[in-house]
Write an enzyme that holds these catalytic residues in place. Structure first.
Site, PDB file in Angstrom:
ATOM      1  N   ARG A 100      42.247 -38.804  34.129  1.00  0.00           N
ATOM      2  CA  ARG A 100      41.145 -38.032  34.731  1.00  0.00           C
ATOM      3  C   ARG A 100      41.582 -36.703  35.339  1.00  0.00           C
ATOM      4  O   ARG A 100      40.888 -36.133  36.172  1.00  0.00           O
ATOM      5  CB  ARG A 100      40.384 -38.867  35.768  1.00  0.00           C
ATOM      6  CG  ARG A 100      39.719 -40.106  35.187  1.00  0.00           C
ATOM      7  CD  ARG A 100      38.632 -40.615  36.106  1.00  0.00           C
ATOM      8  NE  ARG A 100      38.010 -41.803  35.543  1.00  0.00           N
ATOM      9  CZ  ARG A 100      38.266 -43.044  35.945  1.00  0.00           C
ATOM     10  NH1 ARG A 100      39.155 -43.254  36.925  1.00  0.00           N
ATOM     11  NH2 ARG A 100      37.671 -44.064  35.394  1.00  0.00           N
ATOM     12  N   LYS A 122      40.081 -22.008  29.677  1.00  0.00           N
ATOM     13  CA  LYS A 122      39.414 -22.617  28.524  1.00  0.00           C
ATOM     14  C   LYS A 122      40.442 -23.454  27.767  1.00  0.00           C
ATOM     15  O   LYS A 122      41.445 -22.931  27.284  1.00  0.00           O
ATOM     16  CB  LYS A 122      38.835 -21.550  27.600  1.00  0.00           C
ATOM     17  CG  LYS A 122      37.525 -20.958  28.092  1.00  0.00           C
ATOM     18  CD  LYS A 122      36.929 -20.061  27.019  1.00  0.00           C
ATOM     19  CE  LYS A 122      35.577 -19.511  27.427  1.00  0.00           C
ATOM     20  NZ  LYS A 122      34.992 -18.646  26.388  1.00  0.00           N
ATOM     21  N   GLU A 164      43.682  -8.856  20.471  1.00  0.00           N
ATOM     22  CA  GLU A 164      43.042  -9.112  21.766  1.00  0.00           C
ATOM     23  C   GLU A 164      43.208  -7.930  22.728  1.00  0.00           C
ATOM     24  O   GLU A 164      42.326  -7.660  23.544  1.00  0.00           O
ATOM     25  CB  GLU A 164      43.600 -10.393  22.391  1.00  0.00           C
ATOM     26  CG  GLU A 164      43.247 -11.668  21.631  1.00  0.00           C
ATOM     27  CD  GLU A 164      41.772 -12.047  21.718  1.00  0.00           C
ATOM     28  OE1 GLU A 164      41.018 -11.410  22.479  1.00  0.00           O
ATOM     29  OE2 GLU A 164      41.366 -12.997  21.012  1.00  0.00           O
ATOM     30  N   LYS A 206      41.443  -9.538  32.121  1.00  0.00           N
ATOM     31  CA  LYS A 206      40.844 -10.859  31.912  1.00  0.00           C
ATOM     32  C   LYS A 206      40.792 -11.647  33.215  1.00  0.00           C
ATOM     33  O   LYS A 206      39.804 -12.337  33.480  1.00  0.00           O
ATOM     34  CB  LYS A 206      41.621 -11.639  30.845  1.00  0.00           C
ATOM     35  CG  LYS A 206      40.936 -12.968  30.530  1.00  0.00           C
ATOM     36  CD  LYS A 206      41.405 -13.619  29.261  1.00  0.00           C
ATOM     37  CE  LYS A 206      40.565 -14.873  28.987  1.00  0.00           C
ATOM     38  NZ  LYS A 206      40.994 -15.584  27.766  1.00  0.00           N
ATOM     39  N   GLU A 216      31.425 -18.558  32.516  1.00  0.00           N
ATOM     40  CA  GLU A 216      30.830 -17.753  31.453  1.00  0.00           C
ATOM     41  C   GLU A 216      29.309 -17.708  31.538  1.00  0.00           C
ATOM     42  O   GLU A 216      28.590 -17.977  30.569  1.00  0.00           O
ATOM     43  CB  GLU A 216      31.273 -18.288  30.074  1.00  0.00           C
ATOM     44  CG  GLU A 216      31.132 -17.245  28.974  1.00  0.00           C
ATOM     45  CD  GLU A 216      31.782 -17.670  27.661  1.00  0.00           C
ATOM     46  OE1 GLU A 216      31.087 -17.641  26.645  1.00  0.00           O
ATOM     47  OE2 GLU A 216      32.984 -18.011  27.671  1.00  0.00           O
ATOM     48  N   ARG A 220      31.769 -12.736  31.747  1.00  0.00           N
ATOM     49  CA  ARG A 220      32.816 -13.322  30.901  1.00  0.00           C
ATOM     50  C   ARG A 220      32.411 -13.367  29.427  1.00  0.00           C
ATOM     51  O   ARG A 220      33.260 -13.399  28.536  1.00  0.00           O
ATOM     52  CB  ARG A 220      33.170 -14.729  31.399  1.00  0.00           C
ATOM     53  CG  ARG A 220      34.329 -15.354  30.630  1.00  0.00           C
ATOM     54  CD  ARG A 220      34.867 -16.606  31.277  1.00  0.00           C
ATOM     55  NE  ARG A 220      35.992 -17.134  30.519  1.00  0.00           N
ATOM     56  CZ  ARG A 220      36.819 -18.070  30.955  1.00  0.00           C
ATOM     57  NH1 ARG A 220      36.648 -18.597  32.153  1.00  0.00           N
ATOM     58  NH2 ARG A 220      37.816 -18.493  30.207  1.00  0.00           N
ATOM     59  N   ASN A 224      33.999 -12.387  24.412  1.00  0.00           N
ATOM     60  CA  ASN A 224      33.747 -12.938  23.078  1.00  0.00           C
ATOM     61  C   ASN A 224      33.553 -11.854  22.024  1.00  0.00           C
ATOM     62  O   ASN A 224      33.212 -12.164  20.874  1.00  0.00           O
ATOM     63  CB  ASN A 224      32.514 -13.846  23.113  1.00  0.00           C
ATOM     64  CG  ASN A 224      32.759 -15.117  23.903  1.00  0.00           C
ATOM     65  OD1 ASN A 224      33.776 -15.769  23.750  1.00  0.00           O
ATOM     66  ND2 ASN A 224      31.824 -15.450  24.783  1.00  0.00           N
ATOM     67  N   HIS A 227      34.520 -12.438  18.425  1.00  0.00           N
ATOM     68  CA  HIS A 227      34.843 -13.850  18.247  1.00  0.00           C
ATOM     69  C   HIS A 227      33.742 -14.645  17.551  1.00  0.00           C
ATOM     70  O   HIS A 227      34.010 -15.720  17.017  1.00  0.00           O
ATOM     71  CB  HIS A 227      35.171 -14.489  19.599  1.00  0.00           C
ATOM     72  CG  HIS A 227      36.511 -14.099  20.131  1.00  0.00           C
ATOM     73  ND1 HIS A 227      36.863 -12.785  20.372  1.00  0.00           N
ATOM     74  CD2 HIS A 227      37.604 -14.851  20.449  1.00  0.00           C
ATOM     75  CE1 HIS A 227      38.105 -12.754  20.830  1.00  0.00           C
ATOM     76  NE2 HIS A 227      38.577 -13.980  20.872  1.00  0.00           N
ATOM     77  N   HIS A 231      35.526 -16.550  14.798  1.00  0.00           N
ATOM     78  CA  HIS A 231      35.693 -18.001  14.835  1.00  0.00           C
ATOM     79  C   HIS A 231      35.018 -18.679  13.636  1.00  0.00           C
ATOM     80  O   HIS A 231      35.439 -19.761  13.214  1.00  0.00           O
ATOM     81  CB  HIS A 231      35.127 -18.573  16.132  1.00  0.00           C
ATOM     82  CG  HIS A 231      36.060 -18.439  17.291  1.00  0.00           C
ATOM     83  ND1 HIS A 231      35.702 -18.756  18.587  1.00  0.00           N
ATOM     84  CD2 HIS A 231      37.355 -18.023  17.357  1.00  0.00           C
ATOM     85  CE1 HIS A 231      36.727 -18.534  19.386  1.00  0.00           C
ATOM     86  NE2 HIS A 231      37.733 -18.092  18.666  1.00  0.00           N
ATOM     87  N   HIS A 241      44.444 -15.917  14.114  1.00  0.00           N
ATOM     88  CA  HIS A 241      43.408 -15.590  15.095  1.00  0.00           C
ATOM     89  C   HIS A 241      43.184 -14.083  15.147  1.00  0.00           C
ATOM     90  O   HIS A 241      42.042 -13.610  15.145  1.00  0.00           O
ATOM     91  CB  HIS A 241      43.817 -16.109  16.470  1.00  0.00           C
ATOM     92  CG  HIS A 241      42.792 -15.854  17.526  1.00  0.00           C
ATOM     93  ND1 HIS A 241      41.581 -16.521  17.573  1.00  0.00           N
ATOM     94  CD2 HIS A 241      42.781 -14.988  18.576  1.00  0.00           C
ATOM     95  CE1 HIS A 241      40.873 -16.077  18.600  1.00  0.00           C
ATOM     96  NE2 HIS A 241      41.575 -15.152  19.224  1.00  0.00           N
TER      97      HIS A 241
END
Length: 338
Positions: A100, A122, A164, A206, A216, A220, A224, A227, A231, A241
């Site tokens: 957990r 993330k 990036e 960032k 987000e 934020r 993206n 992306h 993606h 990537h």
């Protein structure tokens, strides 16, 4: 409750013992990083995984959890991801679900992970061709930077990182965009002081964004940029990537010119090419759209798309999915007709 991430900018492995007790910590890395820096792992409990995006899946998570159980990891243990974005994403996810949730940190070893992947909490894995479909947001306790780790980085990985970096410049930093136009990838490889400054500048962009908007809900979303399409084609076409995001940024900039009157489309595509990145690709627009519809930013009717009002100023704009489908088809005509 997530703790505030501590960022240490110098000498990662030399300082790792200050942040993680070797007797009760577990390092997760991949075969490439382990082979390149084998001596640095001496004295640490280490789990070595196969390298590559293809292994960022639930099956690998299960393998890591089995190893942790066998090695005696418990609620007070610390998990440390030493590697690029695949390793940091996967390690953070395992740390979030093992018993957990246990303490974790990262030692990013690629330019991409230093400026982007390791920052922001993330964590997750891919499901087939769907990127990061399963995961959670949970901040690492620490990030340790060591620019010497980049000395063994292949050229393709440098290009990945610069995708990036160019993204950050496009959405947030027009001055950095101009700086990148006056330099080359080779310049940064050969000038460690300039490289360290560039990495820190990007990391802080960032960090500032995710500190203000960790879940987000607003700002934020700008991260993206590129992306959404990126993606959708990355795993389908076995692109890196950086390659996928570069094509995605080209598409988003092209849409920005059409919808927002963005004036620097040629400059952006030229900058991507300057750093060895592709801007067009002969992907199947229909197949890409099918994956894109499942994107986490889509609600089934429209999708939050990041566009550019101008260089250095990204904006989030809802676009109808039917509109995006047509734009993808029109963008592909550039590949076939120029």
């Amino acid at each position: 409750m997530d703790t505030k991430t501590q960022y240490i900018w110098q000498g990662a492995f030399a300082q790792l013992e200050k942040w993680a007790n070797p007797a009760d910590s577990f390092l997760v890395t991949d075969e490439n990083v382990f082979a390149a820096h084998k001596s640095k792992f001496k004295g640490w409990n280490t789990i070595v995984l196969k390298a590559g995006e293809a292994y960022k899946v639930q099956q690998t998570v299960d393998v890591v959890i089995d190893r942790l159980l066998a090695m005696g990891a418990h609620r007070q243990s610390t998990l440390v991801g030493v590697g690029g974005g695949v390793i940091t994403d996967l390690t953070g996810y395992v740390a979030g679900i093992y018993q957990r949730g246990i303490r974790f940190g990262f030692v990013p070893t690629t330019l991409l992970s230093m400026v982007d992947a390791a920052i922001g909490g993330k964590n997750g894995v891919d499901v087939g061709e769907y990127k990061n479909m399963v995961g959670l947001i949970r901040q690492p306790h620490f990030l340790l930077y060591d620019f010497n780790l980049l000395k063994t980085l292949p050229l393709a990985e440098w290009r990945n990182g610069f995708a990036e970096i160019i993204k950050h410049a496009a959405i947030k930093d027009a001055k950095m965009f101009r700086d990148l136009q006056t330099h080359t990838l080779n310049h940064y490889r050969k000038n460690p002081i300039d490289l360290a400054s560039l990495v820190k500048r990007n990391a802080q962009i960032k960090i500032k964004v995710i500190t203000q908007d960790p879940l987000e809900q607003g700002e934020r979303k700008l991260l993206n940029f590129g992306h959404t399409l990126g993606h959708a084609i990355e795993n389908k076409y076995a692109l890196s990537h950086g390659e996928a995001i570069s094509i995605g940024m080209s598409f988003a900039a092209w849409v920005s010119a059409y919808i927002k009157g963005y004036k620097d489309l040629t400059a952006l595509m030229g900058l991507l090419q300057r750093y060895g990145l592709p801007t067009l690709s002969d992907f199947d627009a229909r197949q890409a759209f099918k994956v894109l519809v499942k994107d986490k930013k889509s609600n089934g009717v429209d999708i939050h798309f990041v566009l550019l009002a101008k260089t250095g100023q990204g904006v989030v704009q809802p676009l109808l999915l039917v509109q995006v489908e047509q734009l993808l088809k029109d963008f592909q005509k550039l590949v076939h007709h120029g």
